[in-house]
Scaffold this motif. Sequence first.
Motif: not given
Length: 163
Positions: A91-96, A106-107, A117-118, A130-134
Motif C-alpha cells: 500500500r503506497v501512501e503519498t501526500p495526495s 511497483d511500490a 514522495d511516497g 518490517r521497514f519503510d520503502l520510500t
Amino acid sequence: MAGWKAAGCLANPMTPAAEAFAWRLRGHLYRRIRDTGTVPSRAELAAGLAAADTEIDRALRFLVDACVLALDERGEVWMAHPFSAVPTPYRVETPSGAYWANCAWDALAIPLLLGTDGRTRASCPQSGTRFDLTITRGRAGPRGAVVRLAVPVRDFWDDIGFT
C-alpha cells in the motif's frame, strides 16, 4: 503508436481510430487511478468515455496484448502497471492519496510516476523485518535495501501475476 511492441508483446492490428481510442482509454484509466486511488470498472470506463461496451472490450484487449495492463477472469482491469486493482501487501501512501502496488518494484514506481514522495510499509521476505520503502525527492530508500525480482525482466509477461 501503431504496431506498438514491447519485449514479447505485440498488440493486434487495429484501425488507427480504434488504436487511438485504446490509448485514450489508457490515459483516462491512469488519470482516474491518480485522482481516486482506485482502478475504475469497465462500466465506469465506458461511462467516462461515453463509449460502447464493444469499444471498451476492444481497447482493453489491445492494451493487454501490448502488455500495458492485465485483466482478471471477469475482464475487469486487474493490473494497470504499476497500480493494482486489488489489495496487495504493498500500500503506497503519498501526500495526495494511497494506491495499491503489485509488488515492491511497483511500490517504488508509483510515487515516481506521480512526481511525489511516497512510503510503503514492507517486510523483508527473508527475515520478516518490517521497514519503510520510500521515495523522497526522487530517491529510493532505505539506503542499502534491495528489491529482488523473482524472474528476469524479459520474462515478466510470461506470468505477470507471479512476477
